[in-house]
Design a protein around this motif. Structure first.
Motif, mmCIF file in Angstrom:
data_model
loop_
_atom_site.group_PDB
_atom_site.id
_atom_site.type_symbol
_atom_site.label_atom_id
_atom_site.label_comp_id
_atom_site.label_asym_id
_atom_site.label_seq_id
_atom_site.Cartn_x
_atom_site.Cartn_y
_atom_site.Cartn_z
ATOM 1 N N ALA A 20 -16.553 -52.509 16.011
ATOM 2 C CA ALA A 20 -15.658 -53.456 15.809
ATOM 3 C C ALA A 20 -15.692 -54.191 14.607
ATOM 4 C CB ALA A 20 -15.703 -54.498 16.742
ATOM 5 N N GLY A 21 -17.089 -54.638 14.290
ATOM 6 C CA GLY A 21 -17.346 -55.629 13.114
ATOM 7 C C GLY A 21 -17.076 -54.454 11.869
ATOM 8 N N LEU A 22 -17.802 -53.148 11.917
ATOM 9 C CA LEU A 22 -17.577 -52.190 10.697
ATOM 10 C C LEU A 22 -15.867 -51.966 10.506
ATOM 11 C CD1 LEU A 22 -20.560 -49.701 11.480
ATOM 12 C CD2 LEU A 22 -20.634 -51.711 9.834
ATOM 13 N N HIS A 223 -19.506 -59.391 18.144
ATOM 14 C CA HIS A 223 -20.370 -59.076 19.235
ATOM 15 C C HIS A 223 -19.880 -59.981 20.521
ATOM 16 C CE1 HIS A 223 -22.471 -62.324 17.288
ATOM 17 N NE2 HIS A 223 -23.053 -62.664 18.465
ATOM 18 N N ASN A 224 -20.478 -59.343 21.664
ATOM 19 C CA ASN A 224 -20.222 -60.261 22.904
ATOM 20 C C ASN A 224 -21.523 -60.402 23.659
ATOM 21 O OD1 ASN A 224 -20.369 -57.779 23.938
ATOM 22 N ND2 ASN A 224 -18.549 -57.682 24.606
ATOM 23 N N GLY A 414 -13.738 -56.780 19.127
ATOM 24 C CA GLY A 414 -14.855 -56.172 19.899
ATOM 25 C C GLY A 414 -13.881 -55.438 21.061
ATOM 26 N N ASP A 415 -14.851 -54.642 21.918
ATOM 27 C CA ASP A 415 -14.127 -53.796 22.761
ATOM 28 C C ASP A 415 -13.724 -54.437 24.014
ATOM 29 O OD1 ASP A 415 -16.709 -54.532 23.817
ATOM 30 O OD2 ASP A 415 -17.234 -52.611 24.608
ATOM 31 N N SER A 428 -9.781 -52.806 17.633
ATOM 32 C CA SER A 428 -9.744 -54.378 17.490
ATOM 33 C C SER A 428 -10.115 -54.814 16.187
ATOM 34 C CB SER A 428 -10.632 -54.712 18.479
ATOM 35 O OG SER A 428 -11.007 -56.024 18.455
ATOM 36 N N GLY A 429 -11.028 -54.230 15.663
ATOM 37 C CA GLY A 429 -11.448 -54.608 14.291
ATOM 38 C C GLY A 429 -10.347 -54.549 13.348
#
Ligand SMILES: Cc1cc2nc3c(=O)[nH]c(=O)nc-3n(C[C@H](O)[C@H](O)[C@H](O)COP(=O)(O)OP(=O)(O)OC[C@H]3O[C@@H](n4cnc5c(N)ncnc54)[C@H](O)[C@@H]3O)c2cc1C
Length: 469
Positions: A20-22, A223-224, A414-415, A428-429
């Protein structure tokens, strides 16, 4: 000095270098309005739950032998399968085509392949029946019978012959992302909201123990789990923070529950020697790469890493298998993720191998210690979201799958905001990046004060990584 002053574009600190971040960083960069930097705890490379241990990676525990048998192989220790969603996710699908060289795309470096027909199976029957009453489980565990192995339609399933960790590497390298690796942004003081001071944007300072990374115009929490919860707990972004509060459980109620809920999964990799010329692939099937375990309550998935990953040329006498526990099992035998005591490692390894014997109808003790040449157990404490956040209203790609607090300049991806999978995290990202780049005035979006609810995710309701309950 503000991190943004090096460039005229507003700077964005993305905390988390999973998919997600990438994908958020890559899309922000492609759209050209922001200057993103990714911060990731990964010791060697980004990827999070979509990562592999590659050959000769320096082991984390210094005591572990660098030349141990498993260190000679590339191993996917979490995600194994990329399943193309039926509807939507068109950009992700395009990307999969490129990475797999399908549809006439020229790609010198093939990092994805379709699972061949017959290589993904379900291990069923034996006599275990999940619907039987609880008390029957113990009795059923003792029963042993030959399982039926049946092929699953793998038409939309992909694997990485180089290890699934090549996907985050491809995103990072193809987009030339700026990544601060092996950096843990401490949840207690890693980010501080400092408000609008010398720019038009809200500002955040980002630091880790002993190092300041400067001020950023925006922060993305990619992140979660407990870390993300604590990271935001002392900031003024209260609305966004309230959704990051997390619950750990192997189940969520059918209506979805009130809080983000994550399960835990044990991943056990073993190098196993043949006995009398027979190894696990003789039971599961010579062409099988992945098997969803449907006949054993402690396990959910087995995967033959030697068969799946092209560079894993094996001694013909040795096979490398990774086995996933059920979430219920992981909860029962949970330990400190970063530092599992030896006794717990031995106990869980033994129990999971016994589960494998039962699932495959092997005689008790058939997979005895003498056959295990090497093993590595890992606990994914915050493994798979069992529910996803659904904002209220008419949802589409531009208004769901992410959160953004415009006043404070902080978003999350994130997922757990879309689908608990690699496609879900990627999408999402990307959606968050598009939203941020669509215009400068950002309204709040997705936040709980605007309405919404958690819904059971696919992982909880039976699909995902093969009924992860
Ligand atoms: C055992 C297992 C099996 C799975 N199998 C599949 C599968 O077969 N197919 C599939 O599609 N999905 C699978 N999944 C789910 C999939 O891996 C995830 O949905 C996806 O990778 C999530 O990506 P993400 O970017 O949202 O989060 P993550 O991958 O968790 O990324 C978050 C990143 O943030 C970093 N981070 C956390 N805190 C900080 C901090 N304070 N400072 C800096 N960095 C930080 C983490 O190290 C991590 O790299 C599986 C997951 C698990 C655990």
């Amino acid at each position: 000095m503000s991190a943004s002053s090096a460039s005229s574009k507003p700077s964005v600190a993305i905390i988390g270098g999973g998919i997600a971040g990438l994908s958020c960083a890559a899309e922000l960069q492609r759209l050209g309005k922001y200057n993103p930097t990714v911060f990731d705890t990964g010791r060697i490379r980004p990827g999070g739950r979509c990562s592999s241990r590659f050959t000769k990676d320096e082991p984390k525990d210094k005591g572990r032998n660098r030349d141990s048998i498993l260190s000679r192989y590339t191993i996917d220790h979490a995600a194994q399968i990329i399943t193309l969603p039926r509807n939507g996710f068109e950009d992700f699908k395009k990307q999969v085509k490129i990475w797999s060289g399908e549809g006439g795309n020229e790609q010198s470096d093939i990092i994805l392949k379709k699972y061949p027909r017959g290589s993904v199976v379900e291990i069923v029957s034996g006599d275990f029946d999940r619907n039987k009453k609880k008390g029957d489980e113990k009795q059923q565990k003792k029963e042993k019978s030959t399982p039926t192995i049946r092929s699953v339609n793998s038409q939309y399933m992909y694997y990485s012959p180089k290890g699934i960790g090549s996907i985050p590497l491809a995103i990072a390298n193809e987009n030339n992302l700026k990544i601060e690796q092996d950096v843990w942004i401490s949840p207690s003081n890693g980010v501080k909201y400092i408000g609008s001071k010398d720019s038009n944007y809200p500002q955040w300072s980002v630091q880790t123990n002993g190092k300041r990374f400067g001020n950023f115009d925006m922060v993305i929490v990619a992140h979660n789990g407990k870390c993300a919860d604590r990271l935001m707990s002392r900031t003024p972004a209260k609305d966004l923070h309230s959704l990051l509060q997390v619950n750990f459980s192997p189940y969520v109620p059918q209506w979805g529950g009130k809080k983000m809920t994550l399960n835990s999964i044990y991943s056990l990799t073993v190098a196993i020697k043949s006995q009398d010329g027979q190894n696990l692939s003789d039971v599961v099937g010579k062409d099988v790469m992945v098997g969803f375990v449907k006949n054993e309550p402690d396990l959910r998935l087995v995967t033959n890493q030697g068969k799946k990953i092209q560079d894993n040329s094996l001694d013909h006498d040795v096979e490398i298998w990774t086995i996933f526990s059920s979430a219920k099992f992981a909860k029962k035998y949970k330990g400190p993720q970063e530092n599992l005591p030896n006794e717990r490692v031995e106990e869980v390894t033994k129990l999971m191998l016994e589960g494998l014997e039962r699932s495959l109808g092997l005689q008790e003790g058939r997979i005895h210690q003498g056959l295990i040449l090497d093993s590595k157990l890992q606990l994914w404490g915050a493994a798979v979201p069992l529910n996803v956040w659904n904002p209220s209203g008419d949802l589409n790609e531009s208004n769901s799958g992410f959160l953004f607090d415009g006043q404070h300049g902080v978003g999350t991806c994130g997922d757990w905001l879309l689908d608990p999978s690699i496609p879900g995290a990627y999408e999402s990202g990307r959606r968050l990046a598009r939203y941020m780049s669509s215009s400068w005035d950002k309204e709040d979006i997705g936040l709980p004060s605007l309405g919404g609810e958690f819904r059971q995710s696919r992982a909880a309701s039976g699909a995902g990584i093969g009924n992860v309950r």
